[in-house]
Structures are given as structure tokens and as C-alpha cells.
Design a protein around this motif. Structure first.
Motif, PDB file in Angstrom:
ATOM      1  N   ASP A   1       6.719  33.909 -81.572  1.00  0.00           N
ATOM      2  CA  ASP A   1       7.097  35.386 -81.038  1.00  0.00           C
ATOM      3  C   ASP A   1       6.496  35.469 -79.609  1.00  0.00           C
ATOM      4  O   ASP A   1       6.150  36.668 -79.419  1.00  0.00           O
ATOM      5  CB  ASP A   1       6.540  36.346 -82.104  1.00  0.00           C
ATOM      6  CG  ASP A   1       7.234  37.653 -81.996  1.00  0.00           C
ATOM      7  OD1 ASP A   1       8.050  37.587 -81.544  1.00  0.00           O
ATOM      8  OD2 ASP A   1       6.701  38.627 -82.447  1.00  0.00           O
TER       9      ASP A   1
ATOM     10  N   GLU B   1       6.452  27.915 -71.102  1.00  0.00           N
ATOM     11  CA  GLU B   1       5.146  27.107 -72.018  1.00  0.00           C
ATOM     12  C   GLU B   1       4.911  27.077 -73.401  1.00  0.00           C
ATOM     13  O   GLU B   1       4.451  26.297 -74.019  1.00  0.00           O
ATOM     14  CB  GLU B   1       3.785  27.485 -71.217  1.00  0.00           C
ATOM     15  CG  GLU B   1       2.974  28.624 -71.703  1.00  0.00           C
ATOM     16  CD  GLU B   1       3.521  29.801 -70.944  1.00  0.00           C
ATOM     17  OE1 GLU B   1       4.499  30.116 -70.246  1.00  0.00           O
ATOM     18  OE2 GLU B   1       2.831  31.063 -70.913  1.00  0.00           O
TER      19      GLU B   1
ATOM     20  N   GLU C   1      -3.941  35.808 -77.394  1.00  0.00           N
ATOM     21  CA  GLU C   1      -3.393  36.908 -76.460  1.00  0.00           C
ATOM     22  C   GLU C   1      -3.944  36.701 -74.932  1.00  0.00           C
ATOM     23  O   GLU C   1      -4.978  36.633 -74.870  1.00  0.00           O
ATOM     24  CB  GLU C   1      -3.406  38.174 -77.107  1.00  0.00           C
ATOM     25  CG  GLU C   1      -2.829  39.318 -76.310  1.00  0.00           C
ATOM     26  CD  GLU C   1      -1.427  39.316 -75.655  1.00  0.00           C
ATOM     27  OE1 GLU C   1      -0.360  39.104 -76.634  1.00  0.00           O
ATOM     28  OE2 GLU C   1      -1.011  39.017 -74.468  1.00  0.00           O
TER      29      GLU C   1
ATOM     30  N   TYR D   1       2.204  43.768 -84.128  1.00  0.00           N
ATOM     31  CA  TYR D   1       3.049  43.972 -85.519  1.00  0.00           C
ATOM     32  C   TYR D   1       3.026  42.900 -86.511  1.00  0.00           C
ATOM     33  O   TYR D   1       2.811  43.291 -87.879  1.00  0.00           O
ATOM     34  CB  TYR D   1       4.493  44.409 -84.971  1.00  0.00           C
ATOM     35  CG  TYR D   1       4.892  45.632 -84.728  1.00  0.00           C
ATOM     36  CD1 TYR D   1       4.418  46.221 -83.450  1.00  0.00           C
ATOM     37  CD2 TYR D   1       5.628  46.642 -85.647  1.00  0.00           C
ATOM     38  CE1 TYR D   1       4.752  47.436 -83.069  1.00  0.00           C
ATOM     39  CE2 TYR D   1       6.109  47.633 -85.266  1.00  0.00           C
ATOM     40  CZ  TYR D   1       5.477  48.286 -84.115  1.00  0.00           C
ATOM     41  OH  TYR D   1       5.795  49.635 -83.581  1.00  0.00           O
TER      42      TYR D   1
ATOM     43  N   LEU E   1       1.733  43.494 -79.393  1.00  0.00           N
ATOM     44  CA  LEU E   1       1.051  44.860 -80.091  1.00  0.00           C
ATOM     45  C   LEU E   1       0.757  44.764 -81.410  1.00  0.00           C
ATOM     46  O   LEU E   1       0.179  45.429 -82.304  1.00  0.00           O
ATOM     47  CB  LEU E   1       2.325  45.881 -80.105  1.00  0.00           C
ATOM     48  CG  LEU E   1       3.332  45.919 -78.851  1.00  0.00           C
ATOM     49  CD1 LEU E   1       4.268  46.933 -79.030  1.00  0.00           C
ATOM     50  CD2 LEU E   1       2.206  46.372 -77.638  1.00  0.00           C
TER      51      LEU E   1
ATOM     52  N   TYR F   1       6.512  40.394 -67.830  1.00  0.00           N
ATOM     53  CA  TYR F   1       7.776  39.491 -68.024  1.00  0.00           C
ATOM     54  C   TYR F   1       9.165  40.106 -68.054  1.00  0.00           C
ATOM     55  O   TYR F   1      10.054  39.620 -68.142  1.00  0.00           O
ATOM     56  CB  TYR F   1       7.274  39.119 -69.584  1.00  0.00           C
ATOM     57  CG  TYR F   1       6.286  38.562 -69.570  1.00  0.00           C
ATOM     58  CD1 TYR F   1       6.081  36.722 -69.315  1.00  0.00           C
ATOM     59  CD2 TYR F   1       4.966  38.800 -69.788  1.00  0.00           C
ATOM     60  CE1 TYR F   1       4.920  36.234 -69.681  1.00  0.00           C
ATOM     61  CE2 TYR F   1       3.568  38.183 -69.827  1.00  0.00           C
ATOM     62  CZ  TYR F   1       3.991  36.961 -69.677  1.00  0.00           C
ATOM     63  OH  TYR F   1       2.697  36.078 -69.878  1.00  0.00           O
TER      64      TYR F   1
ATOM     65  N   ASN G   1       8.686  32.729 -70.481  1.00  0.00           N
ATOM     66  CA  ASN G   1       7.467  32.248 -71.257  1.00  0.00           C
ATOM     67  C   ASN G   1       7.657  30.714 -71.685  1.00  0.00           C
ATOM     68  O   ASN G   1       7.402  30.407 -72.700  1.00  0.00           O
ATOM     69  CB  ASN G   1       7.171  33.153 -72.634  1.00  0.00           C
ATOM     70  CG  ASN G   1       5.956  33.340 -72.913  1.00  0.00           C
ATOM     71  OD1 ASN G   1       5.768  34.272 -73.868  1.00  0.00           O
ATOM     72  ND2 ASN G   1       4.989  33.191 -71.935  1.00  0.00           N
TER      73      ASN G   1
ATOM     74  N   ASN H   1      -5.213  31.443 -73.285  1.00  0.00           N
ATOM     75  CA  ASN H   1      -3.832  30.699 -73.524  1.00  0.00           C
ATOM     76  C   ASN H   1      -3.375  30.176 -74.596  1.00  0.00           C
ATOM     77  O   ASN H   1      -4.055  29.362 -75.306  1.00  0.00           O
ATOM     78  CB  ASN H   1      -3.592  29.832 -72.320  1.00  0.00           C
ATOM     79  CG  ASN H   1      -2.152  29.253 -72.071  1.00  0.00           C
ATOM     80  OD1 ASN H   1      -1.480  29.369 -73.049  1.00  0.00           O
ATOM     81  ND2 ASN H   1      -1.926  29.112 -70.891  1.00  0.00           N
ATOM     82  N   ALA H   2      -2.418  30.444 -75.321  1.00  0.00           N
ATOM     83  CA  ALA H   2      -1.896  29.970 -76.546  1.00  0.00           C
ATOM     84  C   ALA H   2      -2.113  28.426 -76.400  1.00  0.00           C
ATOM     85  O   ALA H   2      -2.140  27.831 -77.735  1.00  0.00           O
ATOM     86  CB  ALA H   2      -0.842  30.558 -77.100  1.00  0.00           C
TER      87      ALA H   2
ATOM     88  N   CYS I   1       2.597  35.378 -80.050  1.00  0.00           N
ATOM     89  CA  CYS I   1       0.980  35.858 -79.691  1.00  0.00           C
ATOM     90  C   CYS I   1       0.872  37.333 -80.233  1.00  0.00           C
ATOM     91  O   CYS I   1       1.865  37.949 -80.707  1.00  0.00           O
ATOM     92  CB  CYS I   1       0.919  35.661 -77.943  1.00  0.00           C
ATOM     93  SG  CYS I   1       1.302  33.949 -77.392  1.00  0.00           S
TER      94      CYS I   1
HETATM   95  C1  LIG Z   1       6.862  39.294 -77.203  1.00  0.00           C
HETATM   96  S1  LIG Z   1       5.279  39.669 -77.187  1.00  0.00           S
HETATM   97  C2  LIG Z   1       4.500  39.206 -78.710  1.00  0.00           C
HETATM   98  C3  LIG Z   1       4.808  40.295 -79.837  1.00  0.00           C
HETATM   99  C4  LIG Z   1       3.968  40.331 -81.030  1.00  0.00           C
HETATM  100  N1  LIG Z   1       4.022  39.368 -81.880  1.00  0.00           N
HETATM  101  C5  LIG Z   1       3.874  41.816 -81.577  1.00  0.00           C
HETATM  102  O1  LIG Z   1       4.230  41.800 -82.961  1.00  0.00           O
HETATM  103  O2  LIG Z   1       3.943  42.843 -81.063  1.00  0.00           O
HETATM  104  C6  LIG Z   1       4.607  38.246 -76.335  1.00  0.00           C
HETATM  105  C7  LIG Z   1       2.949  38.153 -75.896  1.00  0.00           C
HETATM  106  O3  LIG Z   1       2.473  36.964 -75.630  1.00  0.00           O
HETATM  107  C8  LIG Z   1       1.682  36.944 -74.593  1.00  0.00           C
HETATM  108  N2  LIG Z   1       1.620  35.774 -73.777  1.00  0.00           N
HETATM  109  C9  LIG Z   1       2.720  35.202 -73.061  1.00  0.00           C
HETATM  110  N3  LIG Z   1       2.106  34.145 -72.668  1.00  0.00           N
HETATM  111  C10 LIG Z   1       1.054  33.896 -73.167  1.00  0.00           C
HETATM  112  C11 LIG Z   1       0.136  32.495 -73.464  1.00  0.00           C
HETATM  113  N4  LIG Z   1       0.472  31.341 -72.672  1.00  0.00           N
HETATM  114  N5  LIG Z   1      -0.925  32.768 -74.227  1.00  0.00           N
HETATM  115  C12 LIG Z   1      -0.965  33.683 -74.816  1.00  0.00           C
HETATM  116  N6  LIG Z   1      -0.411  34.739 -74.815  1.00  0.00           N
HETATM  117  C13 LIG Z   1       0.520  34.915 -73.959  1.00  0.00           C
HETATM  118  C14 LIG Z   1       2.101  38.297 -73.762  1.00  0.00           C
HETATM  119  O4  LIG Z   1       1.134  38.898 -72.955  1.00  0.00           O
HETATM  120  C15 LIG Z   1       2.625  39.233 -74.689  1.00  0.00           C
HETATM  121  O5  LIG Z   1       1.793  40.220 -75.402  1.00  0.00           O
END
Ligand SMILES: C[S@@+](CC[C@H](N)C(=O)[O-])C[C@H]1O[C@@H](n2cnc3c(N)ncnc32)[C@H](O)[C@@H]1O
Length: 233
Positions: free
Chosen positions: A143, A152, A79, A58, A56, A16, A150, A126-127, A53
Motif C-alpha cells: 500500500d 522503490e 514508515e 488504517y 495513517l 508525494y 514511490n 525504509n521499507a 507502509c
Molecule cells: C499510501 S501511504 C500508506 C497508507 C497506509 N497504508 C494507511 O492505511 O494509511 C504510503 C506511506 O508510505 C510511506 N513511505 C513511502 N516510501 C517509503 C519507504 N521507502 N519506506 C517506508 N515508508 C515509505 C509514506 O511516508 C506514506 O506514509
């Protein structure tokens, strides 16, 4: 691996081309933009959280550590990146997380953890699909990466699903972007922001009157167009 300003670590995604957290601080962002405001609003014996999603983890881990007394938490977190979750048992988390090391390990190995007070399900999917399968949540941590990469998870159609499951719950997000606030506003949410002055503002959305600073979005719409992001057909 990136060290953020509060001394906690995050990652930058090659796919990304964005960081998982703001440079202000991975833990600080999690606590002040998501966990503290959400637990200030939702006071129940059983709290259901959708963490969109997992990344990491957090938001999920900080929710567990800050779980209100005598409260059961059920956290569902979609995720796409299975290998990322598998790698997390070795991630250099802040020392506050050391007391839940066993939970981090279980989630990283099994995508699941359960005890008397906490249930966490990381769903590798997929979320957009996961949200369809849910009826109701109390807290939604919004998040995802930015709308540019991103989309969608920031579209009007996505937020319609959020509205369906959130009912009298609360959404928290780091985003203050007009198209995002506009989508929430058009769906009838009231928009708020936190009052901390040591961290950039985010958005807190709910159908209820909350005890936060309310954003006068009606006033804003006198000056800007209410454009939202749409799903690609
Ligand atoms: C900004 S990070 C999330 C940070 C997380 N909340 C944390 O505290 O570490 C975004 C995450 O969304 C996942 N992601 C992106 N598009 C997605 C989707 N359509 N469905 C599920 N996961 C998705 C990515 O792989 C990534 O790990």
C-alpha cells in the motif's frame, strides 16, 4: 484533510502530492482491498503481517479490529515519516476505531503496542531495509504511493524480496497496473482480484490456488509487453 466517499478521512501528502487513500473511501479501501481478502486466505493461530507502509495506519488498525477469533497477530509496518505517526493520536478515525483508541495512542507515542493477542511494531526506516530483515510473513499489504512517486516499492527487485518472505502467504494491493502484475507474474505468483462490485478492483497475489476471480494474465500478455519497473542504479 480529505473526506472520502464512505465518510472517512484521509490526508494528501505534500511531499508525494498524492492522497493516502482512494476517494472511494479510506476505510472501504482498507477493508475490501486488503483486510477481508487477506483474512479469507490466511487461517492460522499466529498470523504475521507486513503492512507496507504504515501511513495513517488504517490497514493495521482495521486488521486488529477484524482479527479472526483466537488468532494472534504480529504486525510489522515500516514508515519513513516519524512525525506523521506521532500526530495520529489526534486523527479523526472512523468511529469503528474508537474501541482501539488505547492502541492508536500507544503506537503514536511509542511506535509499539503489545497485549496477549496483538503485537504491532512500526519501524521508522525504509521499507526496503525492513523487508531484508524478515524471514517470512503470511500477509503483505502492498500500500505504497503510486509507482510514479514511490518506485522503490514497486520494482522487480523489491518484489523479489516480497517473494522470498511471502512463501505460501498472500499479497494484497490496490494496484492493477500492468507493470506491477507483470512483475508478480514473472516471479511465479498467481493473480486474483476480489468480486465486490461497489469498489474498484485491486490485485491479490499468491503462489497458491485461491478462491477469488483469477486474472488471465497469460492471455493479457498476448496483447501487451511484460515491462516491469527496475531499481535505479
Ligand atoms: C499510501 S501511504 C500508506 C497508507 C497506509 N497504508 C494507511 O492505511 O494509511 C504510503 C506511506 O508510505 C510511506 N513511505 C513511502 N516510501 C517509503 C519507504 N521507502 N519506506 C517506508 N515508508 C515509505 C509514506 O511516508 C506514506 O506514509
Amino acid at each position: 484533510m480529505i473526506k472520502t466517499k464512505d465518510g472517512t478521512f484521509t490526508l494528501k501528502s505534500e511531499k508525494y502530492n498524492e492522497c493516502y487513500h482512494s476517494s472511494e473511501g479510506a476505510l472501504r479501501e482498507t477493508l475490501y482491498k486488503h483486510v477481508y481478502p487477506a483474512f479469507e486466505v490466511i487461517k492460522k493461530e499466529n498470523i504475521k503481517i507486513l503492512d507496507v507502509c504504515f501511513g495513517l495506519g488504517y490497514n493495521t488498525f482495521a486488521s486488529i479490529i477484524n482479527r479472526p477469533k483466537n488468532t494472534k497477530l504480529h504486525i510489522i509496518s515500516p514508515e519513513l515519516d516519524k512525525e506523521l505517526v506521532r500526530s495520529l493520536k489526534d486523527f479523526p478515525y472512523p468511529r469503528e476505531f474508537s474501541k482501539i483508541k488505547h492502541i492508536i495512542k500507544a503506537i503514536s507515542e511509542n511506535f509499539y503496542y503489545e497485549d496477549e493477542w496483538i503485537r504491532v511494531e512500526v519501524i521508522i526506516d525504509n521499507a526496503r531495509e525492513v523487508i531484508k530483515s524478515l524471514d517470512r510473513v503470511d500477509i503483505l499489504y502492498q500500500d505504497a504511493f503510486s509507482p510514479k512517486v514511490n518506485p522503490e516499492l514497486w520494482s522487480f527487485e523489491y518484489f523479489k524480496e516480497v517473494k522470498r518472505i511471502l512463501k505460501d502467504g498472500v499479497l494484497t494491493t490496490y494496484s492493477v497496473a500492468t507493470p506491477i502484475r507483470c512483475a508478480l507474474y514473472r516471479l511465479g505468483f498467481r493473480l486474483y482480484t476480489h468480486s465486490y462490485d461497489f469498489i474498484r478492483k485491486g490485485t491479490i497475489a499468491s503462489f497458491k490456488k485461491l478462491d477469488f476471480l483469477e486474472v488471465d494474465f497469460k492471455e493479457k500478455l498476448k496483447r501487451v509487453k511484460c515491462r516491469v519497473i527496475r531499481d535505479k542504479r
